[in-house]
Enzyme design. Structure first.
Site, PDB file in Angstrom:
ATOM      1  N   CYS A 113      29.158 -51.195  16.151  1.00  8.77           N
ATOM      2  CA  CYS A 113      28.881 -51.956  17.382  1.00  8.77           C
ATOM      3  C   CYS A 113      27.742 -52.959  17.213  1.00  8.77           C
ATOM      4  O   CYS A 113      27.565 -53.836  18.052  1.00  8.77           O
ATOM      5  CB  CYS A 113      28.569 -51.002  18.522  1.00  8.77           C
ATOM      6  SG  CYS A 113      29.847 -49.784  18.753  1.00  8.77           S
ATOM      7  N   HIS A 253      24.940 -54.602  23.886  1.00  9.27           N
ATOM      8  CA  HIS A 253      26.205 -53.963  23.546  1.00  9.27           C
ATOM      9  C   HIS A 253      26.608 -53.067  24.720  1.00  9.27           C
ATOM     10  O   HIS A 253      25.799 -52.302  25.242  1.00  9.27           O
ATOM     11  CB  HIS A 253      26.069 -53.138  22.270  1.00  9.27           C
ATOM     12  CG  HIS A 253      27.237 -52.234  22.060  1.00  9.27           C
ATOM     13  ND1 HIS A 253      28.528 -52.714  22.072  1.00  9.27           N
ATOM     14  CD2 HIS A 253      27.328 -50.892  21.881  1.00  9.27           C
ATOM     15  CE1 HIS A 253      29.357 -51.701  21.899  1.00  9.27           C
ATOM     16  NE2 HIS A 253      28.656 -50.581  21.779  1.00  9.27           N
ATOM     17  N   ASN A 283      34.062 -50.234  25.930  1.00  6.46           N
ATOM     18  CA  ASN A 283      33.278 -50.483  24.717  1.00  6.46           C
ATOM     19  C   ASN A 283      34.189 -51.153  23.683  1.00  6.46           C
ATOM     20  O   ASN A 283      35.127 -50.534  23.190  1.00  6.46           O
ATOM     21  CB  ASN A 283      32.750 -49.135  24.199  1.00  6.46           C
ATOM     22  CG  ASN A 283      31.926 -49.265  22.932  1.00  6.46           C
ATOM     23  OD1 ASN A 283      31.934 -50.310  22.273  1.00  6.46           O
ATOM     24  ND2 ASN A 283      31.221 -48.212  22.582  1.00  6.46           N
TER      25      ASN A 283
END
Ligand code: COA
Length: 326
Positions: A113, A253, A283
């Site tokens: 990520c 993020h 996500n």
């Protein structure tokens, strides 16, 4: 020393929307649980004929258009992904001919990520060193193909998408003021895919035991995420001689809205100044920062001169911060 600028940002999200109510139909979960614990309402799922490099190429074209550059202007292609088309060759190599960049250097980075922020930081160094004029950085993910659709501890969190940026030696805004990267591999097994590499090559047994999917210890990650993103931000601000008040927008993020609320409190940044779109995308790993960034730009939230903190956290563990003056 030369400067590096974000000249344009692009995104791509697959058409198919999958809501929490859709998950309710196939899994022992509820809209209420997912929304309250994560802030997610829906996510995008790629079409069967799409692969990660297709998503990345769409976002890359959008970024080149936004930057006003053509494939001939690009000197290097970097793709950040945790869901590659294949382990060999890289997703950047699959993507390259789709963009008309044949012959140009192209490689993947594996920082989960944090991949997009890692990619921007690598691009920044190539540009500042005078090796490249324009670097295309792509964060592209198709997490729906890497997760176990029966594992409710992770599948409801993830989504597909892509984002890209052109990092350039010239610009009338978007200057990268600084960046900090971190990783700690002692936490590798908090978020990983056990099989398919040299540790555990593919076999009938690994398939039967579902070891080719992501597996995650969510609540352990949660605690580390908030602290590490706050710490790396403070380090970067200190290096630049700035205070928390120097941040106009946090573009984080998007892993969990509760992580972002805690982070905003720690950094004393008002919640209205945090760019959040997890509600609609879930996500999306390396794609999440550019997806949020481009959306905030389209909504006219970000003004010229605003200072943007891109801050990430993910498998590895990896975490990073990049500060941009828009
Ligand atoms: N639907 C319904 N119930 C679920 C569920 C789901 N999709 N997933 C887990 N549960 C249940 C658990 O089984 C557990 O039940 P129990 O109390 O009967 O044992 C309960 O919900 C609580 O589980 P827990 O894992 O403690 O929940 P949580 O509040 O920590 O939330 C996450 C889970 C994953 C949402 C949260 O920990 C998180 O977001 N972590 C960080 C994720 C992250 O940052 N990922 C990587 C970085 S990119």
């Amino acid at each position: 020393m030369a400067e590096a600028y974000i000249k344009g940002i692009g995104t791509y999200a697959p058409q198919r929307v999958m809501t929490n109510f859709d998950w309710e139909k196939v899994l022992d979960t509820s809209n209420e649980w997912i929304l309250q614990r994560t802030g997610i309402r829906e996510r995008r799922i790629a079409a069967p004929e799409e692969v990660t490099s297709d998503l990345g190429a769409q976002a890359a074209r959008d970024a080149m258009e936004a930057a006003g550059v053509s494939p001939g202007d690009i000197d290097l292609l970097i793709c950040a992904t945790a869901s590659p088309d294949t382990l060999l060759p890289s997703t950047a190599c699959w993507m390259q001919p789709k963009l008309g960049l044949e012959g140009k250097p192209a490689f993947d980075i594996s920082a989960a990520c944090s991949g997009f922020a890692y990619g921007l930081t690598i691009a920044e160094q190539f540009v500042k060193a005078g090796k490249c004029n324009n670097v295309l950085v792509v964060g592209a993910e198709m997490l729906s193909r890497m997760m176990d659709w029966e594992d409710r501890s992770i599948c409801v969190l993830l989504g597909d998408g892509a984002g890209a940026a052109v990092v350039s030696s010239e610009g009338d805004g978007g200057r990268i003021l600084g960046s900090r990267l971190h990783a700690d591999g002692t936490y590798a097994e908090l978020l990983w895919m056990p099989a398919g590499g040299t540790r555990m090559p593919a076999s009938h047994e690994t398939v039967e035991k579902k070891l080719h999917y992501y597996t995650m210890k969510g609540n352990e990650l949660f605690k580390i995420a908030v602290k590490s993103m706050a710490d790396v931000t403070r380090e970067l601000l200190e290096e630049l001689g700035m205070e928390d008040e120097g941040i106009d927008w946090i573009i984080p993020h998007q892993a969990n809205v509760r992580i972002l609320q805690s982070l905003a409190r720690r950094l004393r940044v008002p919640w209205e100044r945090v760019v959040v779109n997890i509600e609609r995308y879930g996500n999306t790993s390396a794609a999440s920062v550019p997806l949020a960034w481009k959306e905030a730009l389209s909504q006219g939230k970000i003004q010229r001169g605003d200072r943007l903190l891109l801050v990430t956290f993910g498998g590895g563990l990896t975490w990073s911060a990049v500060l941009v003056e828009w």
